[in-house]
Scaffold this motif. Sequence first.
Motif, PDB file in Angstrom:
ATOM      1  N   MET A   1      42.344  15.741  44.701  1.00 16.65           N
ATOM      2  CA  MET A   1      41.613  15.218  45.854  1.00 16.65           C
ATOM      3  C   MET A   1      41.137  13.820  45.517  1.00 16.65           C
ATOM      4  O   MET A   1      40.304  13.638  44.648  1.00 16.65           O
ATOM      5  N   ALA A   2      41.666  12.836  46.171  1.00 10.39           N
ATOM      6  CA  ALA A   2      41.330  11.459  45.851  1.00 10.39           C
ATOM      7  C   ALA A   2      40.041  11.054  46.530  1.00 10.39           C
ATOM      8  O   ALA A   2      39.756  11.441  47.651  1.00 10.39           O
ATOM      9  N   VAL A   3      39.257  10.268  45.838  1.00 10.93           N
ATOM     10  CA  VAL A   3      38.033   9.733  46.425  1.00 10.93           C
ATOM     11  C   VAL A   3      38.386   8.545  47.302  1.00 10.93           C
ATOM     12  O   VAL A   3      39.212   7.715  46.946  1.00 10.93           O
ATOM     13  N   ALA A   4      37.780   8.466  48.469  1.00 10.30           N
ATOM     14  CA  ALA A   4      38.080   7.375  49.399  1.00 10.30           C
ATOM     15  C   ALA A   4      37.729   6.043  48.768  1.00 10.30           C
ATOM     16  O   ALA A   4      36.747   5.899  48.055  1.00 10.30           O
ATOM     17  N   ALA A 247      48.105  17.532  53.402  1.00  3.71           N
ATOM     18  CA  ALA A 247      48.100  16.339  52.560  1.00  3.71           C
ATOM     19  C   ALA A 247      47.913  16.672  51.091  1.00  3.71           C
ATOM     20  O   ALA A 247      48.414  15.971  50.221  1.00  3.71           O
ATOM     21  N   GLU A 248      47.149  17.721  50.816  1.00  9.77           N
ATOM     22  CA  GLU A 248      46.918  18.152  49.437  1.00  9.77           C
ATOM     23  C   GLU A 248      46.724  19.658  49.397  1.00  9.77           C
ATOM     24  O   GLU A 248      46.062  20.227  50.270  1.00  9.77           O
ATOM     25  N   THR A 249      47.269  20.271  48.371  1.00  8.55           N
ATOM     26  CA  THR A 249      46.907  21.630  47.996  1.00  8.55           C
ATOM     27  C   THR A 249      47.299  21.795  46.543  1.00  8.55           C
ATOM     28  O   THR A 249      48.078  21.005  46.004  1.00  8.55           O
ATOM     29  N   GLY A 250      46.767  22.809  45.900  1.00 12.05           N
ATOM     30  CA  GLY A 250      47.103  23.027  44.504  1.00 12.05           C
ATOM     31  C   GLY A 250      46.192  24.059  43.878  1.00 12.05           C
ATOM     32  O   GLY A 250      45.267  24.574  44.518  1.00 12.05           O
ATOM     33  N   TRP A 251      46.458  24.354  42.618  1.00 17.23           N
ATOM     34  CA  TRP A 251      45.677  25.339  41.860  1.00 17.23           C
ATOM     35  C   TRP A 251      45.543  24.811  40.439  1.00 17.23           C
ATOM     36  O   TRP A 251      46.537  24.462  39.814  1.00 17.23           O
ATOM     37  N   PRO A 252      44.329  24.733  39.894  1.00 16.15           N
ATOM     38  CA  PRO A 252      44.159  24.169  38.556  1.00 16.15           C
ATOM     39  C   PRO A 252      44.714  25.089  37.470  1.00 16.15           C
ATOM     40  O   PRO A 252      44.662  26.315  37.580  1.00 16.15           O
ATOM     41  N   SER A 253      45.219  24.478  36.428  1.00 18.71           N
ATOM     42  CA  SER A 253      45.766  25.242  35.305  1.00 18.71           C
ATOM     43  C   SER A 253      44.761  25.403  34.172  1.00 18.71           C
ATOM     44  O   SER A 253      45.026  26.120  33.203  1.00 18.71           O
ATOM     45  N   ALA A 291      54.199  19.137  53.702  1.00 25.41           N
ATOM     46  CA  ALA A 291      53.095  19.394  52.786  1.00 25.41           C
ATOM     47  C   ALA A 291      53.311  18.654  51.478  1.00 25.41           C
ATOM     48  O   ALA A 291      54.437  18.319  51.110  1.00 25.41           O
ATOM     49  N   PHE A 292      52.202  18.433  50.780  1.00 28.91           N
ATOM     50  CA  PHE A 292      52.232  17.773  49.482  1.00 28.91           C
ATOM     51  C   PHE A 292      51.383  18.563  48.494  1.00 28.91           C
ATOM     52  O   PHE A 292      50.241  18.932  48.798  1.00 28.91           O
ATOM     53  N   VAL A 293      51.948  18.825  47.335  1.00 23.71           N
ATOM     54  CA  VAL A 293      51.218  19.484  46.259  1.00 23.71           C
ATOM     55  C   VAL A 293      50.473  18.419  45.459  1.00 23.71           C
ATOM     56  O   VAL A 293      51.022  17.376  45.110  1.00 23.71           O
TER      57      VAL A 293
END
Length: 327
Positions: A1-4, A247-253, A291-293
Amino acid sequence: MAVADGALWTFSCSTVLTLSFLQFFLNVGSGQPAVGVCYDTQADNLPPEKEVLPLFESSGITSVRLFRPDSEMLDALQYTRITVALGVDNSESYHRSVIIKYIIVGNELIPGPLAPYVLTAMENLDDMLSRHGISSISVTTTVLMDVLTYVYTPPSQAFFSSSSVDFMSSLLSFLDSRGYPLFVNVYPFLVYYATGKIPLQYAQFTSPVPVVTDGSFSYLNLLDQMVDSLYVAMEKVGQTNVTLAIAETGWPSAGVSGASVGDASIYNNNFVAHVLSSKGTPRRPNTPLEAFVYNMFNEDRRSGVFANLGLFYPDKNPVYPVQFGLS
């Protein structure tokens, strides 16, 4: 998640002139679902951009989201078939031979102090592109699920929050008039982690039976529930035509409780398969989804969840394999 970025995209005359000389190639939508990857750079140990391109190709990645005009990456992408969703700031981009499909004005700015300026910036940029005969690029923005009253709710109960509803109504009217999608950041992991009440299988696309039933709609996974909640909120302000893109999705490793390489691999591979299945969501069946990971690499200048969302380590070794398409 990018900061604006700190400034909100004021497009100067020099930017207009610069963009007028861009050679944008028309990317004709195939109507097919697609999954790309976010390429954020909140790290100081990443490989050179020219060394990243072979990783895109070997993983079958055909689209990439850039959060800002990255001259080195745009140079690397020239004369490839990789499409780009480009975030803009008040920098100037002047690259040729790159298939730019979207320009994303602002990231997670609604609700917030900069929310009143997002639509104006989008309209100005869209008008500028139109004046210079560029019709192949959609201008949009990215919002969080925080635009809703509650992130985790049966979709039929979803509403835009009081702090976002006016901005979202105007924004959606603009997108509808142009046929542009709305980008949204959707992280089932964050809801799973924050609530402590959601079955892991439901968050990772592995539940064998529906977990949530909402009227005639049954949900096998949390992401579909979250996306449909936004669709319902849009319907409640009279917008039924605007489509959503993730725009963003994901799961931390690593980094927080509930994060592991195994769980991250399960989520992202199942997410890609879900999108490419063309099933859509219960309320939007058979609707192709783009979609984008998040993210291409782990980032050493972040902490916790967002430091460990990468598909690759900075040394270019995979954290775990995800195949986005045919290599």
